[in-house]
Design a protein around this motif. Structure first.
Motif, PDB file in Angstrom:
ATOM      1  N   ASN A  34     -23.312 -69.877 -17.651  1.00 15.18           N
ATOM      2  CA  ASN A  34     -24.641 -69.781 -17.041  1.00 15.18           C
ATOM      3  C   ASN A  34     -24.243 -69.885 -15.658  1.00 15.18           C
ATOM      4  OD1 ASN A  34     -26.901 -70.204 -18.468  1.00 15.18           O
ATOM      5  ND2 ASN A  34     -26.417 -72.072 -19.211  1.00 15.18           N
TER       6      ASN A  34
ATOM      7  N   TYR B 126     -26.975 -68.797 -12.736  1.00 10.12           N
ATOM      8  CA  TYR B 126     -28.088 -67.896 -12.252  1.00 10.12           C
ATOM      9  C   TYR B 126     -27.960 -67.299 -11.037  1.00 10.12           C
ATOM     10  CZ  TYR B 126     -30.678 -69.921 -16.047  1.00 10.12           C
ATOM     11  OH  TYR B 126     -31.361 -70.171 -17.528  1.00 10.12           O
TER      12      TYR B 126
ATOM     13  N   VAL C 179     -26.586 -78.248 -21.453  1.00 11.60           N
ATOM     14  CA  VAL C 179     -27.976 -78.891 -21.847  1.00 11.60           C
ATOM     15  C   VAL C 179     -28.533 -78.334 -22.941  1.00 11.60           C
ATOM     16  CG1 VAL C 179     -29.345 -77.839 -19.982  1.00 11.60           C
ATOM     17  CG2 VAL C 179     -29.914 -79.930 -20.767  1.00 11.60           C
ATOM     18  N   GLU C 180     -28.200 -76.755 -22.973  1.00 13.85           N
ATOM     19  CA  GLU C 180     -28.727 -75.786 -24.024  1.00 13.85           C
ATOM     20  C   GLU C 180     -28.346 -76.167 -25.349  1.00 13.85           C
ATOM     21  OE1 GLU C 180     -29.438 -72.237 -20.521  1.00 13.85           O
ATOM     22  OE2 GLU C 180     -27.904 -72.062 -22.233  1.00 13.85           O
TER      23      GLU C 180
ATOM     24  N   TYR D  87     -36.304 -69.807  -8.219  1.00  9.86           N
ATOM     25  CA  TYR D  87     -35.470 -71.136  -7.822  1.00  9.86           C
ATOM     26  C   TYR D  87     -35.416 -71.100  -6.235  1.00  9.86           C
ATOM     27  CZ  TYR D  87     -34.879 -70.603 -12.993  1.00  9.86           C
ATOM     28  OH  TYR D  87     -34.993 -70.612 -14.249  1.00  9.86           O
TER      29      TYR D  87
ATOM     30  N   TRP E 296     -32.172 -78.045 -10.130  1.00 15.62           N
ATOM     31  CA  TRP E 296     -32.838 -78.538 -11.343  1.00 15.62           C
ATOM     32  C   TRP E 296     -33.929 -79.288 -11.606  1.00 15.62           C
ATOM     33  CZ3 TRP E 296     -33.615 -74.599 -14.224  1.00 15.62           C
ATOM     34  CH2 TRP E 296     -32.627 -73.508 -14.407  1.00 15.62           C
TER      35      TRP E 296
ATOM     36  N   ALA F 169     -36.725 -77.752  -9.950  1.00 21.35           N
ATOM     37  CA  ALA F 169     -37.386 -76.768 -10.577  1.00 21.35           C
ATOM     38  C   ALA F 169     -38.212 -77.559 -11.800  1.00 21.35           C
ATOM     39  CB  ALA F 169     -36.378 -75.647 -11.109  1.00 21.35           C
TER      40      ALA F 169
ATOM     41  N   TYR G 239     -34.864 -82.440 -16.018  1.00 23.31           N
ATOM     42  CA  TYR G 239     -33.629 -82.691 -15.511  1.00 23.31           C
ATOM     43  C   TYR G 239     -33.612 -83.527 -14.401  1.00 23.31           C
ATOM     44  CZ  TYR G 239     -33.696 -77.888 -17.274  1.00 23.31           C
ATOM     45  OH  TYR G 239     -33.789 -76.875 -18.377  1.00 23.31           O
TER      46      TYR G 239
ATOM     47  N   PRO H 115     -34.028 -87.266 -25.991  1.00 20.15           N
ATOM     48  CA  PRO H 115     -34.209 -85.851 -26.326  1.00 20.15           C
ATOM     49  C   PRO H 115     -34.706 -84.999 -25.155  1.00 20.15           C
ATOM     50  CG  PRO H 115     -35.959 -87.469 -27.012  1.00 20.15           C
ATOM     51  CD  PRO H 115     -34.881 -88.257 -26.422  1.00 20.15           C
ATOM     52  N   HIS H 116     -34.295 -83.762 -25.344  1.00 19.15           N
ATOM     53  CA  HIS H 116     -35.030 -82.631 -24.319  1.00 19.15           C
ATOM     54  C   HIS H 116     -35.953 -81.916 -24.946  1.00 19.15           C
ATOM     55  CE1 HIS H 116     -34.979 -79.209 -22.012  1.00 19.15           C
ATOM     56  NE2 HIS H 116     -34.563 -79.831 -21.104  1.00 19.15           N
ATOM     57  N   PRO H 117     -37.171 -81.445 -24.377  1.00 22.09           N
ATOM     58  CA  PRO H 117     -38.194 -80.681 -25.049  1.00 22.09           C
ATOM     59  C   PRO H 117     -37.720 -79.510 -25.820  1.00 22.09           C
ATOM     60  CG  PRO H 117     -38.492 -80.761 -22.722  1.00 22.09           C
ATOM     61  CD  PRO H 117     -37.531 -81.873 -22.934  1.00 22.09           C
ATOM     62  N   ARG H 118     -36.611 -78.923 -25.177  1.00 16.67           N
ATOM     63  CA  ARG H 118     -36.153 -77.558 -25.940  1.00 16.67           C
ATOM     64  C   ARG H 118     -35.032 -77.585 -26.368  1.00 16.67           C
ATOM     65  NH1 ARG H 118     -36.207 -75.540 -20.953  1.00 16.67           N
ATOM     66  NH2 ARG H 118     -38.192 -76.308 -20.516  1.00 16.67           N
ATOM     67  N   TRP H 119     -34.008 -78.169 -26.180  1.00 17.11           N
ATOM     68  CA  TRP H 119     -32.870 -78.254 -26.935  1.00 17.11           C
ATOM     69  C   TRP H 119     -32.365 -79.362 -27.679  1.00 17.11           C
ATOM     70  CZ3 TRP H 119     -32.700 -76.626 -21.707  1.00 17.11           C
ATOM     71  CH2 TRP H 119     -33.033 -75.373 -21.434  1.00 17.11           C
ATOM     72  N   SER H 120     -31.667 -79.245 -28.736  1.00 15.53           N
ATOM     73  CA  SER H 120     -31.263 -80.473 -29.389  1.00 15.53           C
ATOM     74  C   SER H 120     -30.154 -81.061 -28.595  1.00 15.53           C
ATOM     75  CB  SER H 120     -30.581 -80.003 -30.662  1.00 15.53           C
ATOM     76  OG  SER H 120     -29.969 -81.178 -31.382  1.00 15.53           O
ATOM     77  N   GLN H 121     -30.398 -82.479 -28.337  1.00 16.10           N
ATOM     78  CA  GLN H 121     -29.451 -83.218 -27.692  1.00 16.10           C
ATOM     79  C   GLN H 121     -28.507 -84.016 -28.510  1.00 16.10           C
ATOM     80  OE1 GLN H 121     -29.125 -81.369 -25.386  1.00 16.10           O
ATOM     81  NE2 GLN H 121     -30.336 -81.443 -23.570  1.00 16.10           N
TER      82      GLN H 121
END
Lengths: 297, 197
Positions: free
Chosen positions: A61, A63, A119-120, A168, A235, A238, A243, A254-260
């Motif tokens: 990662n 960017y 984080v992903e 960004y 972040w 963004a 973040y 929890p994160h709205p997208r990935w399992s933490q």
């Protein structure tokens, strides 16, 4: 779980991943087909074997080059990392400009094998070479007003095509509280697998804070400023709701997208449960005593 | 012409699956293969769903009735990829770990809305046969309008799962929005319609 494991370095890249995946993929199909689980053997205790050199250097990662993790290693060819200077400035008694080579001879990087939790929802184990950030801070002597560190990545859109992506706010910025930066786990890395850092891993010098999500470990640093107030990271700017400044690995936030709560270790088939502070609770939990970790995510 | 080339839909729709197997065999599924196959099956399902929605307005305004049988085939292939996508999530990614799956479902809207889209497509796939079309009569058409809701849910699913830069899902979303707008009666009437010579 030990935080820092001495390790016999395998000098050659490990190309075992595909075989491991195929084996476990086969096992998955067997389970799906109703084969008795005993055939597959009992799940063993999770271990922390270093991720293969190939995966560490081809799944990045970064960017500034590309948001495609496989593409980064292909995009870095034009990136110049020598000569390179790191400026440490701001609220310090002795501001300094270090040449990277000078950093290496002066601070003597040692091996630190750390888990890296993105984080992903994926993770790796990386044998870094680095030295404690505290050593640099001792050299520059922060003044009493210094409360935070602000780290800045180099800004070179010509060499880093991802920086032309206007979505960004470049350059990449990260921050730490001074006491976090002084923790022995926080290092500046200049190598991995006993080699110099490759560009895709943040050459020539990057931060590694293993109890925080990977994006905190800013790459290709040109400046560290000691500052009075809390810096705003790229972040945070963004996506402020996703973040936070701390970004400590925490399976309960929890994160709205990935399992933490769980993660996939690269090269493994089954998910693992994510550990509080990525397994470094003993070393760092005291830094956050009494803090509401849900509010300070 | 179109009628004779229609069989091409099968190899074309199966191509992404073949590529997935090929990339698996040559170890080209990235360091995180399960995520890669999840994303690729998902995106293929979305593209096929959009193509399914293309058929009706194109036939209406360009009078290409030979295209119409493609709608069912494309829709079923979309459902196939959506089913693969969901199965990979449950069986490979989470390895039937129901505790974690329920946690994801309860705390992540994108998972919930993705599952909803699949559940909406399921009755459409089941009732896609001539027999069901006959049995349901007029209600069949109404039922199959659920694809509009499903496609919108898929866009939402995609929007909520990208990291910050939402331009790609927005582009797909614009496609879906256009295809749904073309179906609104005033728009439909306003647009020219090719009449038989």
């Amino acid at each position: 779980m030990r935080a820092i494991t001495p390790l016999n370095i395998t000098p050659e890249p490990l190309y075992l991943n595909r075989r491991a995946f195929m084996r476990t993929f086969g096992a998955g199909l067997a389970v799906a087909a109703g084969a008795p689980a005993t055939l597959l053997g009992a799940p063993s205790e999770p271990t922390d074997l270093p991720t293969s050199f190939k995966d560490i250097t081809h799944y990045n990662n970064f960017y500034e080059f590309s948001s495609n993790k496989q593409a980064v290693a292909r995009m870095v060819s034009g990136f110049e990392t020598t000569p390179w200077q790191l400026e440490v400035t701001g609220r310090v008694a002795k501001p300094a400009l270090f040449d990277v080579e000078e950093l290496i001879t002066r601070f003597q990087p040692e091996e630190r094998v750390y888990r890296l939790r993105c984080v992903e929802g994926w993770s790796m184990v990386i044998p870094w070479h680095g030295f404690p950030l505290a050593r640099i801070l001792e050299a520059v002597q922060p003044t009493p007003e210094a409360r935070y560190l602000k780290f800045i990545t180099v800004h070179r859109p010509r060499q880093m095509p991802g920086q032309k992506n206007g979505w960004y706010h470049w350059p990449y910025v990260e921050g730490l509280r001074l006491d976090e930066a002084l923790n022995d786990l926080a290092i500046l890395a200049t190598g991995l697998y006993a080699k110099k850092l490759l560009a895709q891993n943040g050459a020539p010098v990057r931060l590694v804070v293993p109890w925080k999500y990977g994006f905190k470990s800013i790459k290709s640093i040109v400046r560290i400023e000691l500052v009075k107030s809390r810096p705003t990271s790229l972040w945070m700017r963004a996506a402020p709701h996703e973040y936070g400044f701390y970004a400590n690995v925490n399976p309960k936030v929890p994160h709205p997208r990935w399992s933490q709560a769980s993660e996939r270790r690269i090269g493994e088939f089954r998910r693992r449960r994510t550990l509080m502070y990525n397994g470094y609770e003993e070393q760092v939990a005291h830094l956050y005593a009494g803090m509401d970790l849900k509010a300070n995510y | 012409m179109i009628a004779r080339a229609r069989w091409l839909v099968h190899p074309l729709a199966l191509l992404p699956l073949a590529l997935l197997f090929y990339d698996f065999l040559i170890d080209n599924l990235t360091a995180n293969p399960i995520q890669e196959i999840t994303q690729r099956t998902g995106k293929t399902a979305l593209i096929l769903l959009i193509l399914t929605l293309v058929v009706t307005p194109v036939n209406r305004h360009f009078r290409l009735p030979d295209l119409v049988p493609l709608r069912k085939r494309l829709g079923l292939y979309a459902f196939l990829y959506a089913t693969l996508h969901l199965s990979i999530f449950v069986g490979l990614d989470y390895f039937f770990d129901w505790e974690l799956i329920l946690l994801e479902l309860s705390e992540k809207l994108y998972v919930l809305v993705g599952l909803t889209a699949w559940l909406l497509l399921l009755p459409l796939a089941v009732t896609s046969t001539k027999g069901w079309q006959r049995r349901l009569g007029k209600r069949w058409k109404g039922l199959h309008r659920l694809i509009y809701v499903a496609a919108s849910a898929v866009i939402l699913h995609f929007l909520w799962l990208v990291k910050s830069d939402i331009r790609e899902p927005l582009a797909y979303g614009a496609g879906v929005a256009l295809l749904l707008t073309l179906r609104l009666p005033p728009v439909r009437r306003w647009l020219p319609r090719r009449t038989p010579e």
